[in-house]
Design an enzyme around this catalytic site. Structure first.
Site: not given
Ligand SMILES: O=C(O)C(=O)C[C@]1(C(=O)O)C=C[C@@H](O)C=C1
Length: 383
Positions: A266, A268
């Site tokens: 991911t 951020f």
């Molecule tokens: O649910 C989590 O643990 C989050 O941090 C949220 C979240 C998102 O909203 O995309 C963030 C990163 C991951 O890819 C999956 C979920």
């Protein structure tokens, strides 16, 4: 010679951490530049050493004070003049920055905040909108927000919120999540009938989950799912969440790294109320959003402003303009046509301190009815 522990640059303590050597070079000049105002409690070893070692025979500042050279100046109460160093200091990891994120403690967003600022204080927020508001209302210093991931692509809601709010992108964090299967203590994998998690985390673990033969349930936040299973004592339910969530909510890790290759990554964004000053000492990225008029090749022309200057694009995203979704174009051949109107988001690999980036945006501005710079920030190069 008694300078040790007594002299201070009146510009402030942060200089004692100065990695550039700027402080020591200024302190080295003390004995030659007598009009340089200094007093107080400086404790930087490098600075003290250089003053003592390089000019052992010259009078110290204390000698000058006793001779009355500085006697009428109440220097410690003088206001602190601002310097470029103050404006460009990047927060070191010892500073207790407060970072808002969406979800409960133990979520992957919190893990991203802790990756960027290991000693930060985190502020859990219910919705993405609240993550922005926490910074706008000074409840947090920065926000950490997922913008795209390797399984589901862009998180569109956050692109829309970036435009609606006035925060600046000051950094990015890429996180390879360790997706863990968690359950109540004493529960074995075979006892699980369902697994709860965020939809994109479930999508990343689909191979593992289909082998397990369980039902999947979408929830908004991985740590929220862990808390739900733990607090309701759900013996038939597993959760895919972080190892930290297991620790916080008292669950056991039944399996680590359940994601399919090449993993679940991911990206951020770090957001703040103020932009950072763009530099060129390391690779920087710039994020912008713009609109274009209707017509053949307009997007091609927009992209060409970067290609012409050898600027690499790392991301392009388009979103409908919510306030003005349709554009009416009066065409003499076809009559009135209605088109969807779009916002284009682009990330490119250049710093706004570089003339090629400035001229590319100057060029784009000539024909883009709307253009906003969302931020210019150091690229995460570790992944
Ligand atoms: O649910 C989590 O643990 C989050 O941090 C949220 C979240 C998102 O909203 O995309 C963030 C990163 C991951 O890819 C999956 C979920």
């Amino acid at each position: 010679m008694a300078l040790k522990g007594t002299a201070v640059l009146s510009w402030g303590d942060s200089w004692s951490n100065d990695p550039s050597g700027f402080v020591s070079s200024r302190v080295k000049n003390l004995n030659t530049a007598r009009n340089f105002v200094c007093f107080g409690g400086f404790s930087g070893n490098r600075a003290t050493k250089s003053v003592e070692d390089e000019n052992p025979a010259k009078p110290t500042i204390e000698d000058d004070v006793s001779r009355g050279l500085y006697k009428d100046l109440s220097l410690t109460s003088l206001p602190k003049p601002l310097s470029v160093a103050d404006l460009t200091v990047t927060p070191n990891n010892d500073t207790k920055v407060r970072i808002s994120f969406k979800g409960l403690p133990g979520s992957y967003s919190e893990e991203a905040a802790l990756k960027a600022y290991p000693k930060c204080e985190t502020l859990p927020c219910d919705q993405f909108e609240d993550v922005f508001k926490a910074v706008e209302l000074w409840l947090a210093d920065k926000a950490v927000l997922p913008i795209e991931n390797s399984s589901g692509g862009s998180i569109h809601r956050n692109y829309d919120l970036l435009l609606r709010h006035r925060l600046h992108i000051t950094g990015e964090v890429k996180l390879v999540s360790n997706l863990c299967l968690l359950a109540l203590p004493g529960i074995r994998m075979e006892q699980l009938k369902r697994v709860l998690s965020h939809p994109q985390v479930l999508a990343s673990s689909d191979v593992f989950l289909s082998k397990l033969g369980v039902a999947v349930e979408n929830v908004d936040d991985t740590a929220g799912a862990a808390q739900y299973v733990a607090s309701n004592g759900l013996r038939d339910a597993g959760v895919i969440a972080s190892a930290r969530a297991a620790e916080i909510y008292g669950l056991n890790i039944l399996s680590n790294r359940v994601q399919a290759n090449p993993g679940h990554i991911t990206r951020f964004l770090v957001l703040a109320r103020d932009p950072i000053i763009p530099k060129t000492d390391k690779p920087f990225k710039t994020s912008i959003v713009f609109t274009l008029d209707e017509g053949p090749g307009v997007l091609f022309k927009a992209l060409a402003v970067f290609a012409l200057r050898e600027i690499n694009l790392t991301k392009i995203e388009s979103r409908p303009q919510r306030k003005k979704p349709l554009r009416v174009v009066d065409d003499s051949n076809t009559g009135n046509a209605k088109y969807f109107d779009y916002l284009f988001y682009i990330d490119f690999e250049a710093s706004m301190a570089e003339s090629r980036a400035q001229s590319a945006l100057g060029h784009l501005q000539e024909f883009a009815p709307f253009l906003r710079i969302l931020g210019c920030y150091p690229m995460e190069t570790s992944l």
